[in-house]
Structures are given as structure tokens and as C-alpha cells.
Design an enzyme around this catalytic site. Structure first.
Site, mmCIF file in Angstrom:
data_model
loop_
_atom_site.group_PDB
_atom_site.id
_atom_site.type_symbol
_atom_site.label_atom_id
_atom_site.label_comp_id
_atom_site.label_asym_id
_atom_site.label_seq_id
_atom_site.Cartn_x
_atom_site.Cartn_y
_atom_site.Cartn_z
ATOM 1 N N CYS A 112 -16.245 1.238 0.630
ATOM 2 C CA CYS A 112 -15.068 0.429 0.961
ATOM 3 C C CYS A 112 -14.645 0.585 2.416
ATOM 4 C CB CYS A 112 -13.916 0.759 0.015
ATOM 5 S SG CYS A 112 -13.273 2.428 0.193
ATOM 6 N N HIS A 149 -7.304 0.601 -6.470
ATOM 7 C CA HIS A 149 -7.539 -0.252 -5.295
ATOM 8 C C HIS A 149 -8.204 -1.545 -5.780
ATOM 9 C CE1 HIS A 149 -7.778 -1.398 -1.245
ATOM 10 N NE2 HIS A 149 -8.660 -0.545 -0.764
ATOM 11 N N ASP A 208 -17.289 6.714 -1.536
ATOM 12 C CA ASP A 208 -16.037 6.616 -0.782
ATOM 13 C C ASP A 208 -15.810 7.969 -0.112
ATOM 14 O OD1 ASP A 208 -13.517 5.838 0.123
ATOM 15 O OD2 ASP A 208 -12.538 5.956 -1.835
ATOM 16 N N GLN A 239 -10.088 -4.180 -3.492
ATOM 17 C CA GLN A 239 -11.374 -3.721 -2.971
ATOM 18 C C GLN A 239 -12.482 -3.954 -3.988
ATOM 19 O OE1 GLN A 239 -12.036 -2.263 0.261
ATOM 20 N NE2 GLN A 239 -14.040 -2.912 -0.475
ATOM 21 N N ARG A 247 0.884 -1.181 0.000
ATOM 22 C CA ARG A 247 0.000 0.000 0.000
ATOM 23 C C ARG A 247 0.911 1.216 0.000
ATOM 24 N NH1 ARG A 247 -5.303 1.319 3.558
ATOM 25 N NH2 ARG A 247 -6.094 -0.049 1.921
ATOM 26 N N ARG A 251 -13.133 -8.980 1.540
ATOM 27 C CA ARG A 251 -11.739 -8.675 1.189
ATOM 28 C C ARG A 251 -10.867 -9.905 1.461
ATOM 29 N NH1 ARG A 251 -9.625 -3.534 1.291
ATOM 30 N NH2 ARG A 251 -7.696 -4.605 0.707
HETATM 31 N N1 NVA Z 1 -10.010 6.336 -1.497
HETATM 32 C C1 NVA Z 1 -9.632 5.980 -0.142
HETATM 33 C C2 NVA Z 1 -9.833 4.537 0.102
HETATM 34 C C3 NVA Z 1 -9.498 4.078 1.486
HETATM 35 C C4 NVA Z 1 -9.622 2.604 1.657
HETATM 36 C C5 NVA Z 1 -8.176 6.379 0.081
HETATM 37 O O1 NVA Z 1 -7.365 6.198 -0.832
HETATM 38 O O2 NVA Z 1 -7.859 6.862 1.167
HETATM 39 N N1 CP Z 2 -11.136 -0.425 2.446
HETATM 40 C C1 CP Z 2 -9.865 -0.471 2.887
HETATM 41 O O1 CP Z 2 -8.911 -0.681 2.118
HETATM 42 O O2 CP Z 2 -9.724 -0.263 4.224
HETATM 43 P P1 CP Z 2 -8.383 -0.009 5.040
HETATM 44 O O3 CP Z 2 -7.866 1.350 4.636
HETATM 45 O O4 CP Z 2 -8.793 -0.059 6.478
HETATM 46 O O5 CP Z 2 -7.396 -1.068 4.691
#
Ligand code: NVA
Ligand code: CP
Length: 324
Positions: free
Chosen positions: A279, A147, A239, A150, A120, A307
Site C-alpha cells: 500500500c 483501511h 505492509d 486501500q 484518517r 486509489r
Molecule cells: N498499516 C499502515 C498503512 C499506511 C498506509 C499504517 O497504518 O501506518
Molecule cells: N497507502 C496509503 O494510505 O498511503 P498514505 O499514508 O500516503 O495516504
């Protein structure tokens, strides 16, 4: 006398198939998705009925987090243990990643000691660089641009509740972000209709989204009014207004996105049996009202749990290929 030359066995088995990565949704084909979604149901069923499924004994997953996470960490970590493997957890703060060791060097080293890597991070170029120097499969656990795990979970969740997603209509309300980009790739590959409504200035960048050249049996349309995007939708999804890495824009975004809250008015425009997904993490009263996310059309807890199940199928597939 010359010492006898020692031979060091290669860690890469002879004749091994090329390493497959999962860096964006379009890295797998439609046909591979059909297999993975079916395999997920099989693996989930085993888990739910307490039947052991451990194809990855002795294999190690490296989890690298440069941004915060709850679901991604728990789902990958629990999932890998359930598959019989183990996990190493690294963050920017507690590894040399935060002390400017080149990503290419980190990839070379980590991929000699582990069998599969999840990352990540921020820019997609970073995970692409890691993958280019990795001996083992690399999975995108979220970047600024995508992502994919997800969306795989979201599609599996839709199918569990309503059957095939092909031909259905998905409404995306909110930011043209990593999730929206990934939905766009998924619509093209899995043949559903994607309707997107974002505030002006926050549209999906189609170049970044890098959707496949043809939408196949699916379609993609944009709407300035979120109500129009939701009309007759089978699934409404949203989101956070401010993704990780964009926190400095929080106040500006809060104003710009005020009319992009998924509330009962938007859900009423969708089909009566439409599902709601997010998500997570969610902000009740911002991108979604409490009555929607906590209401009967919401499947966000199944979505979060799934997930783990889809990622177990994905890791098994990337490491072992198709199972009979
Ligand atoms: N769009 C959000 C998703 C978090 C799981 C982010 O990138 O923070
Ligand atoms: N939806 C998701 O990826 O959640 P986290 O940021 O908690 O991993």
C-alpha cells in the site's frame, strides 16, 4: 402582535435515502462491490481519455487527517476536484479537533457544511462516533483497525492485471494490522483465499477484524512460515512492520519481523505470474526487498494511482447511488 413565524428550509431533502457510510470493508455488499469495480473502470477510462465526468459539482468533501498521508490526501483531493466538487482539508493541529472539541460536535458541524467526509484517525470507535452524528456519508481513510479504500484499490488493480479475483489466492506477509484485517473482510465478501503469515505475537485479531460470519466461497488460513503462505499464491502483499501510532515499538518489531521480508525467495514460491502489492509507503530492505518492489511482478504504482479511481466511484455511489 406576534411576529410571523419564519420557516427555515431543511438542508436534508424530503424522502432522501438513508445516509450510507464506508467505515469498514463489510459496509458494502458483494453485489455493490461488483458495481463499484465496474464503475471504477468506467470513470478511470473517462479520465484517461480526457472526457469530463463531473457529477459532484457544488458538493464539498471534508478531509480530516489525524495521521500523516501522501496518497490518501492526493487521491481524495484530486479525485473530488475531477468530479466537479471541492475540498476542505483539516488536521488535528490546525482545527479544534486538536483542542478536545468532542468528536460528536465536530461531526454535527462539519456535516452541516459539507456533503461527504473522509477521516484518517486512530481508533475505529472515533470514526464510528463521528459517523453516528454525521448527516452525510463518512469514509474511512485509515484507522488503527481498517483501511478499506486501500483494499478496494488493491482488488481493482488485481482485476485490471489478471481478471476476477474470486477463487484466487492472496498471501499476506507481515503485521496483523489494519490492512490484514481489511483483507480478511474482503476475502469473505469477494470469495478469494487469504493466507496470512505473521510473526508470533502479531497475529490478526479475528475479533477486531470482524470478518463476516461466513467466508462465503473464500477461505482464511494462517501460516507460521511466510514461505508456506506464499506457496502458489496469485498475489503476494505486505505492509510496513510498524504502523502509524505504534512507533514506540519500532525497534522491537524490527527484530520480530526480520524473517518476514518479501524477497525473491518468497516470490519464487508464489505462482510464476504472481503480482506483488504494497500500500506504500515502503521500506526497502525491511518488509520488502528492493528487487521485488522495483521488479517486474510489482504493481505498486498502479495500485497507488487506483486509489483515486476507486474513491471517485465510491464518492459518487455514496452521494448519488447507482448510475445507469
Ligand atoms: N498499516 C499502515 C498503512 C499506511 C498506509 C499504517 O497504518 O501506518
Ligand atoms: N497507502 C496509503 O494510505 O498511503 P498514505 O499514508 O500516503 O495516504
Amino acid at each position: 402582535m406576534k411576529p410571523a413565524k419564519k420557516t427555515v428550509p431543511s438542508t436534508i431533502p424530503q424522502g432522501a435515502p438513508p445516509v450510507r457510510h464506508y467505515l469498514q470493508f463489510s459496509d458494502l455488499s458483494t453485489e455493490e462491490y461488483h458495481y463499484l469495480l465496474e464503475r471504477t473502470a468506467f470513470i478511470k477510462n473517462k479520465f484517461k481519455t480526457f472526457v469530463r465526468h463531473q457529477p459532484l459539482v457544488d458538493r464539498t468533501l471534508a478531509l480530516i487527517f489525524e495521521k500523516a498521508s501522501t496518497r490518501t490526501r492526493v487521491s481524495f483531493e484530486a479525485g473530488m476536484y475531477q468530479l466537479g466538487g471541492s475540498v476542505v482539508h483539516l488536521t488535528t493541529g490546525d482545527s479544534q479537533l486538536g483542542r478536545a472539541e468532542p468528536i460528536e460536535d465536530s461531526a454535527r458541524v462539519i456535516s452541516r457544511m459539507t456533503d461527504i467526509v473522509m477521516i484518517r484517525t486512530f481508533e475505529q470507535t472515533k470514526i464510528d462516533a463521528f459517523a453516528a452524528h454525521s448527516r452525510v456519508p463518512v469514509i474511512n481513510g485509515l484507522t488503527n483497525e481498517f483501511h478499506p479504500c486501500q483494499i478496494l484499490a488493491d482488488i481493482f488493480t488485481y482485476i485490471e492485471h489478471r481478471g476476477p479475483i474470486a477463487g484466487k489466492t492472496v498471501a499476506w506477509v507481515g503485521d496483523g494490522n489494519n490492512m490484514a484485517n481489511t483483507w480478511l473482510q474482503a476475502a469473505a465478501l469477494l470469495g478469494f483465499h487469504l493466507r496470512v503469515s505473521t510473526p508470533s505475537g502479531y497475529e490478526v485479531n479475528e475479533k477486531t477484524a470482524a470478518r463476516p460470519a461466513s467466508m462465503g466461497a473464500g477461505s482464511y488460513q494462517t501460516y507460521s512460515d511466510p514461505l508456506d503462505a506464499c506457496a502458489h499464491a496469485d498475489l503476494v502483499t505486505t505492509d510496513v512492520w510498524t504502523s502509524m501510532g505504534y512507533e514506540a515499538e519500532n525497534e522491537v518489531r524490527r527484530k520480530a519481523f526480520a524473517a518476514w521480508c518479501v524477497d525473491s525467495r518468497l516470490m519464487a514460491a508464489a505462482k510464476p505470474d504472481a503480482l506483488f502489492m504494497h500500500c506504500l509507503p515502503a521500506h526497502r530492505g525491511e518488509e520488502v526487498s528492493a528487487e521485488v518492489i522495483d521488479g517486474p511482478q510489482s504493481v505498486v504504482w498502479d495500485e497507488a494511482e487506483n486509489r483515486m479511481h476507486v474513491q471517485k466511484a465510491l464518492m459518487e455511489y455514496l452521494l448519488l447511488g447507482r448510475q445507469a
